[in-house]
Design a protein around this motif. Structure first.
Motif, PDB file in Angstrom:
ATOM      1  N   GLY A 251      34.634  29.019  27.174  1.00  0.00           N
ATOM      2  CA  GLY A 251      34.325  28.628  28.735  1.00  0.00           C
ATOM      3  C   GLY A 251      33.867  29.291  29.742  1.00  0.00           C
ATOM      4  O   GLY A 251      33.022  30.766  29.156  1.00  0.00           O
ATOM      5  N   ARG A 252      33.512  29.467  30.588  1.00  0.00           N
ATOM      6  CA  ARG A 252      32.847  30.036  31.868  1.00  0.00           C
ATOM      7  C   ARG A 252      33.949  30.906  32.763  1.00  0.00           C
ATOM      8  O   ARG A 252      34.781  29.948  32.883  1.00  0.00           O
ATOM      9  CB  ARG A 252      31.977  29.105  32.482  1.00  0.00           C
ATOM     10  N   TYR A 253      34.392  31.836  32.638  1.00  0.00           N
ATOM     11  CA  TYR A 253      34.549  32.744  34.018  1.00  0.00           C
ATOM     12  C   TYR A 253      34.842  33.141  35.310  1.00  0.00           C
ATOM     13  O   TYR A 253      32.871  34.213  34.935  1.00  0.00           O
ATOM     14  CB  TYR A 253      35.083  33.956  33.403  1.00  0.00           C
ATOM     15  N   ASP A 254      34.534  32.886  36.074  1.00  0.00           N
ATOM     16  CA  ASP A 254      33.592  33.970  37.986  1.00  0.00           C
ATOM     17  C   ASP A 254      34.097  34.344  37.823  1.00  0.00           C
ATOM     18  O   ASP A 254      35.458  35.284  37.939  1.00  0.00           O
ATOM     19  CB  ASP A 254      34.214  32.465  38.707  1.00  0.00           C
ATOM     20  N   MET A 255      33.006  35.189  38.258  1.00  0.00           N
ATOM     21  CA  MET A 255      33.681  37.149  38.795  1.00  0.00           C
ATOM     22  C   MET A 255      33.809  36.850  40.455  1.00  0.00           C
ATOM     23  O   MET A 255      32.749  36.039  41.007  1.00  0.00           O
ATOM     24  CB  MET A 255      32.028  37.753  38.554  1.00  0.00           C
ATOM     25  N   LEU A 256      34.976  36.632  41.066  1.00  0.00           N
ATOM     26  CA  LEU A 256      35.456  36.607  42.685  1.00  0.00           C
ATOM     27  C   LEU A 256      35.456  37.738  42.991  1.00  0.00           C
ATOM     28  O   LEU A 256      35.983  38.936  42.840  1.00  0.00           O
ATOM     29  CB  LEU A 256      36.000  35.704  42.783  1.00  0.00           C
ATOM     30  N   GLN A 257      34.706  37.976  44.400  1.00  0.00           N
ATOM     31  CA  GLN A 257      34.656  39.073  45.236  1.00  0.00           C
ATOM     32  C   GLN A 257      35.971  38.246  46.856  1.00  0.00           C
ATOM     33  O   GLN A 257      34.762  36.995  47.051  1.00  0.00           O
ATOM     34  CB  GLN A 257      33.310  40.256  45.040  1.00  0.00           C
ATOM     35  N   GLN A 258      35.478  39.379  47.517  1.00  0.00           N
ATOM     36  CA  GLN A 258      35.979  38.647  48.575  1.00  0.00           C
ATOM     37  C   GLN A 258      34.148  39.010  49.116  1.00  0.00           C
ATOM     38  O   GLN A 258      33.912  40.002  49.352  1.00  0.00           O
ATOM     39  CB  GLN A 258      36.660  39.868  49.574  1.00  0.00           C
ATOM     40  N   ALA A 259      34.139  37.686  50.153  1.00  0.00           N
ATOM     41  CA  ALA A 259      32.639  37.237  50.537  1.00  0.00           C
ATOM     42  C   ALA A 259      32.647  38.053  52.016  1.00  0.00           C
ATOM     43  O   ALA A 259      33.748  38.592  52.247  1.00  0.00           O
ATOM     44  CB  ALA A 259      33.039  35.808  51.767  1.00  0.00           C
ATOM     45  N   GLY A 260      31.436  38.603  51.832  1.00  0.00           N
ATOM     46  CA  GLY A 260      31.123  39.415  52.929  1.00  0.00           C
ATOM     47  C   GLY A 260      31.451  40.982  53.174  1.00  0.00           C
ATOM     48  O   GLY A 260      31.494  41.734  53.717  1.00  0.00           O
ATOM     49  N   ARG A 261      31.667  40.948  51.548  1.00  0.00           N
ATOM     50  CA  ARG A 261      32.595  42.787  51.340  1.00  0.00           C
ATOM     51  C   ARG A 261      32.574  43.098  50.198  1.00  0.00           C
ATOM     52  O   ARG A 261      32.495  42.967  49.255  1.00  0.00           O
ATOM     53  CB  ARG A 261      33.767  42.707  51.296  1.00  0.00           C
ATOM     54  N   SER A 262      30.786  43.876  49.882  1.00  0.00           N
ATOM     55  CA  SER A 262      30.277  44.283  48.758  1.00  0.00           C
ATOM     56  C   SER A 262      31.083  45.311  48.183  1.00  0.00           C
ATOM     57  O   SER A 262      30.687  45.499  47.125  1.00  0.00           O
ATOM     58  CB  SER A 262      28.403  44.331  49.180  1.00  0.00           C
ATOM     59  N   ASP A 263      31.832  45.769  48.824  1.00  0.00           N
ATOM     60  CA  ASP A 263      32.620  47.183  47.964  1.00  0.00           C
ATOM     61  C   ASP A 263      34.118  46.402  47.576  1.00  0.00           C
ATOM     62  O   ASP A 263      35.279  47.232  47.149  1.00  0.00           O
ATOM     63  CB  ASP A 263      32.801  48.024  49.418  1.00  0.00           C
ATOM     64  N   SER A 264      34.055  45.733  47.753  1.00  0.00           N
ATOM     65  CA  SER A 264      35.239  45.040  47.305  1.00  0.00           C
ATOM     66  C   SER A 264      35.454  44.707  45.357  1.00  0.00           C
ATOM     67  O   SER A 264      35.283  44.909  45.129  1.00  0.00           O
ATOM     68  CB  SER A 264      36.002  43.488  48.062  1.00  0.00           C
ATOM     69  N   ALA A 265      36.539  44.287  45.326  1.00  0.00           N
ATOM     70  CA  ALA A 265      37.643  44.689  43.854  1.00  0.00           C
ATOM     71  C   ALA A 265      36.857  42.872  43.782  1.00  0.00           C
ATOM     72  O   ALA A 265      36.604  42.304  44.633  1.00  0.00           O
ATOM     73  CB  ALA A 265      38.816  44.692  44.114  1.00  0.00           C
ATOM     74  N   ILE A 266      36.460  43.327  41.955  1.00  0.00           N
ATOM     75  CA  ILE A 266      36.297  41.809  41.545  1.00  0.00           C
ATOM     76  C   ILE A 266      37.348  41.399  40.998  1.00  0.00           C
ATOM     77  O   ILE A 266      37.728  42.752  39.286  1.00  0.00           O
ATOM     78  CB  ILE A 266      35.150  42.643  40.541  1.00  0.00           C
ATOM     79  N   ILE A 267      37.514  40.245  40.821  1.00  0.00           N
ATOM     80  CA  ILE A 267      38.747  39.945  39.728  1.00  0.00           C
ATOM     81  C   ILE A 267      37.748  38.001  39.351  1.00  0.00           C
ATOM     82  O   ILE A 267      36.596  38.316  39.321  1.00  0.00           O
ATOM     83  CB  ILE A 267      39.407  39.380  41.074  1.00  0.00           C
ATOM     84  N   VAL A 268      39.136  38.515  37.859  1.00  0.00           N
ATOM     85  CA  VAL A 268      37.685  37.706  37.071  1.00  0.00           C
ATOM     86  C   VAL A 268      39.037  36.158  36.640  1.00  0.00           C
ATOM     87  O   VAL A 268      39.911  37.028  35.371  1.00  0.00           O
ATOM     88  CB  VAL A 268      37.107  38.288  35.700  1.00  0.00           C
ATOM     89  N   PRO A 269      39.773  35.785  37.418  1.00  0.00           N
ATOM     90  CA  PRO A 269      41.379  34.530  36.652  1.00  0.00           C
ATOM     91  C   PRO A 269      40.697  34.010  34.674  1.00  0.00           C
ATOM     92  O   PRO A 269      39.257  33.856  35.070  1.00  0.00           O
ATOM     93  CB  PRO A 269      41.262  33.008  37.806  1.00  0.00           C
ATOM     94  N   VAL A 270      41.283  34.366  34.683  1.00  0.00           N
ATOM     95  CA  VAL A 270      40.801  33.999  32.769  1.00  0.00           C
ATOM     96  C   VAL A 270      42.217  32.329  32.878  1.00  0.00           C
ATOM     97  O   VAL A 270      41.529  32.064  31.468  1.00  0.00           O
ATOM     98  CB  VAL A 270      41.757  35.112  31.678  1.00  0.00           C
ATOM     99  N   ASP A 271      42.999  32.534  33.266  1.00  0.00           N
ATOM    100  CA  ASP A 271      43.846  30.942  33.165  1.00  0.00           C
ATOM    101  C   ASP A 271      44.586  30.477  33.722  1.00  0.00           C
ATOM    102  O   ASP A 271      44.929  31.251  35.017  1.00  0.00           O
ATOM    103  CB  ASP A 271      44.304  31.345  31.164  1.00  0.00           C
ATOM    104  N   ASP A 272      45.287  29.993  33.609  1.00  0.00           N
ATOM    105  CA  ASP A 272      46.488  28.882  34.923  1.00  0.00           C
ATOM    106  C   ASP A 272      47.711  29.940  34.756  1.00  0.00           C
ATOM    107  O   ASP A 272      48.634  29.084  35.817  1.00  0.00           O
ATOM    108  CB  ASP A 272      46.096  27.225  34.166  1.00  0.00           C
ATOM    109  N   SER A 273      48.246  30.609  33.881  1.00  0.00           N
ATOM    110  CA  SER A 273      49.011  31.789  34.163  1.00  0.00           C
ATOM    111  C   SER A 273      49.009  32.721  34.851  1.00  0.00           C
ATOM    112  O   SER A 273      49.760  33.539  33.912  1.00  0.00           O
ATOM    113  CB  SER A 273      49.698  31.417  32.681  1.00  0.00           C
ATOM    114  N   GLY A 274      47.807  33.368  35.408  1.00  0.00           N
ATOM    115  CA  GLY A 274      48.329  34.083  35.774  1.00  0.00           C
ATOM    116  C   GLY A 274      47.171  35.953  34.976  1.00  0.00           C
ATOM    117  O   GLY A 274      47.884  36.509  35.305  1.00  0.00           O
ATOM    118  N   THR A 275      46.507  35.190  34.348  1.00  0.00           N
ATOM    119  CA  THR A 275      45.832  36.342  33.006  1.00  0.00           C
ATOM    120  C   THR A 275      44.329  36.737  34.036  1.00  0.00           C
ATOM    121  O   THR A 275      43.875  35.672  34.187  1.00  0.00           O
ATOM    122  CB  THR A 275      45.687  36.129  31.903  1.00  0.00           C
ATOM    123  N   VAL A 276      44.803  37.537  34.803  1.00  0.00           N
ATOM    124  CA  VAL A 276      43.963  38.292  35.266  1.00  0.00           C
ATOM    125  C   VAL A 276      42.485  39.376  35.031  1.00  0.00           C
ATOM    126  O   VAL A 276      43.648  40.631  35.176  1.00  0.00           O
ATOM    127  CB  VAL A 276      43.979  38.316  36.792  1.00  0.00           C
TER     128      VAL A 276
END
Length: 349
Positions: A251-276
């Motif tokens: 599958g494909r997994y999005d790398m997410l961060q807070q919009a407008g914040r280059s210094d924010s944490a990066i999270i990658v949700p992996v499944d629908d049961s809370g794996t991040v």
């Protein structure tokens, strides 16, 4: 703890079934997960309860979906009298709790499972337990080539996520929606102040980000091993942007961060049961610390000198990244809030 081979996400992703299928075996320790009363089933540690009968649906069975005996991953199944309408209440303790992400990943799972004809016809904040914006309500029509309607609700209460799924034949759509809305209306929370306001996550494209590979520096044995709270807005409180996409065979997994914040944490949700997967800016401002969050457990790694590239993230998810073959510490969460951190021996150290 054994190495995470494809495995980083094999055992983890098996929890995806938490949303889309019903466990068939009840554990002997179910009494620890649920405390039945005369009229309701109650997850005592979470302080969350639902009547035995609601909107024409009756409690059929309950238990723990995984982590048997720990009461951190609990389900209760409800059925209509003829069994055609099925509903499940999940009350679980992900160590990265975010109702908007739970809704987002469940949305992806529903669309992938039920086919291209599936239409999302509702996806918005909804009331629960006296709070007007305490839940996200989602409805999907024409699922399974038009045969089914399925609906879901998501709540973040304290450290816990509540997920409700109701599914039935398309011709009984009204009963499916009545089941979801009845469950949301009748869900009770011991501490209403623990309910988080939540809304569907919103996304935009991030500015172009560097794609060079990162290098992992293991933490020193004397450094603090306990997990920190990942510093990023949750429950739809701020827009997120998609920094990149990690493509794996599964599958494909999005790398997410807070919009407008280059210094924010990066999270990658992996499944629908809370794996991040979370890459949080290190305390000294140099690099990003990796932690992998699951139901009732956080695996803690060292610090990358930069945000890993999408193909590195894909390798981590696939268990093919030699830098993250083993966690350095594991934090185990109990239903009562206690956290036990175990530092693991590292090879060559």
């Amino acid at each position: 703890m054994p190495k995470r081979t494809k495995g980083l996400i094999a055992a983890i992703v098996s929890a995806t079934a938490l949303c889309l299928s019903i466990p068939t075996i009840a554990h002997a320790a179910d009494a620890e997960a649920w405390t039945p009363t005369e009229s309701a089933i109650r997850a005592a540690s979470a302080g969350i309860a639902l009547p035995h009968t609601v909107a024409g649906l009756s409690l059929s069975k309950s238990g723990e979906a995984s982590n048997g005996g720990r009461a951190v991953d609990n389900y209760a199944q409800y059925l209509s009298e003829d069994g055609a309408i099925q509903a499940t209440l999940y009350v679980y303790l992900p160590t990265y709790a975010d109702a908007s992400l739970a809704a987002y990943m469940t949305d992806k799972a529903v669309m992938e499972r039920f086919g291209a004809k599936t239409r999302r016809t509702a996806y918005a904040s909804a009331p629960v337990a006296g709070r007007a914006d305490g839940a996200i309500r989602a409805v999907y029509d024409d699922a399974a080539d038009g045969a089914l309607t399925t609906a879901a609700g998501f709540v973040h209460a304290g450290r816990w996520i509540v997920k409700i799924r109701v599914t039935g034949p398309t011709e009984r759509r009204g009963e499916v929606l009545a089941g979801l809305d009845g469950m949301l209306a009748n869900l009770t929370v011991d501490d209403p102040a623990s309910l988080h306001a939540t809304a569907p996550a919103s996304f935009s494209a991030c500015p172009a980000a560097p794609t060079a590979d990162a290098r992992l520096t293991p933490a020193k044995p004397t450094e603090e091993a306990a997990p920190r709270d990942v510093r990023i807005p949750r429950d739809g409180k701020d827009a997120l942007c998609i920094r990149g996409t990690a493509a794996t065979a599964d599958g494909r997994y999005d790398m997410l961060q807070q919009a407008g914040r280059s210094d924010s944490a990066i999270i990658v949700p992996v499944d629908d049961s809370g794996t991040v997967l979370a890459f949080d800016p290190a305390a000294n401002g140099a690099g990003y610390k990796l932690s992998i969050h699951m139901v009732g457990q956080t695996d803690i790694y060292g610090v990358y000198d930069r945000v890993p590239s999408p193909h590195q993230i894909a390798a981590i998810i696939d268990g093919k990244d030699t830098q993250t073959a083993e966690a350095q510490a594991v934090a185990t969460y109990a239903a009562n809030g206690e956290v036990t951190v175990s530092r693991l021996a590292q090879k060559g150290r």
